[in-house]
Design an enzyme around this catalytic site. Structure first.
Site, PDB file in Angstrom:
ATOM      1  CD  GLU A   1      -2.942  -1.191   0.257  1.00 25.95           C
ATOM      2  OE1 GLU A   1      -3.023  -0.217  -0.521  1.00 25.95           O
ATOM      3  OE2 GLU A   1      -3.713  -2.154   0.192  1.00 25.95           O
TER       4      GLU A   1
ATOM      5  CB  CYS B   1      -2.264   6.603   1.228  1.00 24.73           C
ATOM      6  SG  CYS B   1      -3.439   5.546   2.078  1.00 24.73           S
TER       7      CYS B   1
END
Length: 511
Positions: free
Chosen positions: A260, A294
């Protein structure tokens, strides 16, 4: 602050290694709060010896845990969720103290842990395989899923506990043990959560080493986890550069990864959009967690016919933003994680100016104790600016325009990252095209909701430089298990697949 630390079992100096026992034999690090620059507490980090002992203990715990029935494993995770409920307020405050995110987001992160525990409990009774039709008579072909092993979880500072829980809760019901390397910027929340796990495991009779902890630097812990053949899966959250290094190392030994990594998330505002909804979503997406998600909104691609209206509404919102102590519930944006994070955003703003972009509002560093505060920056940019292709991990938002819808999709896709994306439109054709195979190339594509704030029920992750991994909901549990195909012959003959006849003599096998 002190009552919160005491209730969570934290002291002046805390051991940063847990594998059924607490210790820490290497350096001592001080955790400084970005809120005011004051020291919260200290942590003793892992030594080489601590690492070796922890992995050996996690492996030992796994060998026992994998034989525990899935629903029984689920009961331990259920109790973990309840323990987190009981301490949601205190743990949320600690998240805020350590990261600087506002208290509503700190408590929201703990709620995310609770939610994934609930999800994992249900999943513990649904670790389904398949029965497959065999082409051979009196044969059964089936597929089943087995526990994988010791899972390494490397988490980032911005979500110091939630991302760990996405992995650990599912890995636990799948029969795995986890070894957690949290960010050195957020060690205290990791220790507090691990202490909760320890208590729950002792109550249920599970080996507490199924939730092990190793706080340390890249050399002492991170690199070793990537190199270690005893760890079949490494789940890593962080920068693209970090992810490239971890992936190359783990894949070099034929291990598995969940990555990720970076996001450069765009939100398209179409002419038919509800502009009030769109600007509200953009505002939260850009300044929530001080732009350190993010999934933060980093690019707004707005149709030229409504660009001036969207700009005015965003400017009004930015000017009214309450910046300050994130423990105050009236505050909408707190500090960035540290001074260097502010420096990075300042550098990106200068690069934007050098390429011809215009700052419409903000960007200034604020003179507040701790030196971690700044005004969020709203700026114009062009899609081909070099800086636009990079992820600046902070509150820097680019406004750009488009004329036709295909151009908007092209702009959205024309960055190396591919995490999350969004469109605000009331045109069903635009909405459907955006989420189709010729629309957004991201792992997440939303309609009339923002880029940030994913629910745990869906698979979370992205494409391209985001890494391609998936965590949390849907069928992500399969990543933490090994697939096994079984063929069972209950006949007295031995037919071969594909009708192969082997050998020509009497008694040879035929199909």
């Amino acid at each position: 602050m002190q009552p919160v630390l005491e209730k969570l079992g934290l002291t002046e100096v805390n051991e940063g290694v847990f594998d059924g026992e607490w210790r820490g034999g290497a350096a001592k690090i001080d955790k400084i709060s970005p809120i005011d620059g004051r020291r919260i507490a200290s942590v003793r980090t892992a030594s080489d010896d601590d690492y070796n002992k922890a992995i050996a203990r996690a492996q030992e715990a796994f060998l026992k845990w994998r034989t525990t029935p899935g629903p029984v494993r689920g009961d331990t995770v259920r109790r973990l969720g309840n323990a987190l409920r009981d301490l949601k307020h205190e743990l949320g405050q600690l998240v805020t103290l350590e990261t600087g995110k506002i208290i509503a987001e700190g408590e929201g992160e703990v709620q995310e842990m609770i939610d994934i525990c609930d999800f994992a409990v249900g999943q513990s009774r649904m670790l389904y395989g398949l029965t497959i039709q065999s082409e051979r008579p009196s044969h059964r072909l089936m597929e089943q899923w087995h526990p994988l092993g010791v899972i390494a979880v490397i988490s980032a500072f911005n979500f110091p506990v939630a991302v760990w829980s996405w992995n650990a809760a599912l890995a636990a019901v799948c029969g795995d043990a986890t070894v957690w390397k949290p960010s050195e910027k957020t060690p205290l929340t990791a220790i507090a959560v691990t202490k909760i796990c320890e208590r729950v495991c002792r109550e249920t009779g599970a080996d507490p080493a199924i939730f092990s902890l190793l706080i340390g630097d890249r050399k002492t812990v991170g690199q070793k986890l990537a190199d270690d053949p005893r760890i079949p899966l490494v789940s890593a959250t962080g920068s693209v550069n970090m992810g490239l290094h971890v992936a190359q190392t783990v894949h070099g030994r034929l291990g598995k990864t969940i990555m990720e990594l970076g996001g450069n998330n765009a939100l398209v505002v179409a002419p038919s959009a509800d502009i009030d909804m769109a600007t509200q979503s953009i505002f939260f997406g850009a300044v929530g967690t001080a732009g350190q998600r993010c999934t933060s909104t980093r690019r707004v691609i707005v149709h030229e016919s409504i660009a001036s209206k969207v700009r005015r509404k965003l400017l009004s919102a930015y000017k009214s933003l309450a910046i300050g102590n994130p423990l105050d519930r009236k505050t909408a944006m707190g500090p960035l994680i540290d001074k260097s994070a502010v420096d990075l955003v300042q550098h990106s703003i200068q690069r934007l100016k050098d390429e011809g972009g215009e700052v419409l509002y903000g960007g200034e560093r604020l003179t507040v104790p701790g030196d971690c505060y700044m005004k969020p920056c709203l700026a114009t940019a062009k899609p081909d600016f070099e800086i636009v292709e990079h992820e600046t991990f902070g509150p820097l938002l680019y406004l750009m325009t488009y004329r036709d819808f295909d151009e908007a999709i092209a702009i959205q896709n024309n960055v190396p990252q591919g995490l999350t994306s969004s469109i605000f439109t009331n045109d069903v054709r635009e909405a459907e095209k955006f989420v189709s195979s010729i629309g957004s190339d991201c792992g997440i594509a939303n309609v009339n909701t923002g880029t940030s704030g994913a629910e745990i029920g869906g698979a979370f992750g992205g494409e391209k430089n985001t890494g391609g991994g998936r965590e949390s909901g849907s069928d992500c549990w399969k990543s933490y298990m090994r697939r096994q195909t079984n063929t069972i012959n209950f006949s007295s003959e031995l037919p071969l697949a594909q009708g192969i006849q082997f050998g020509a003599g009497e008694g040879s096998s035929t199909a």
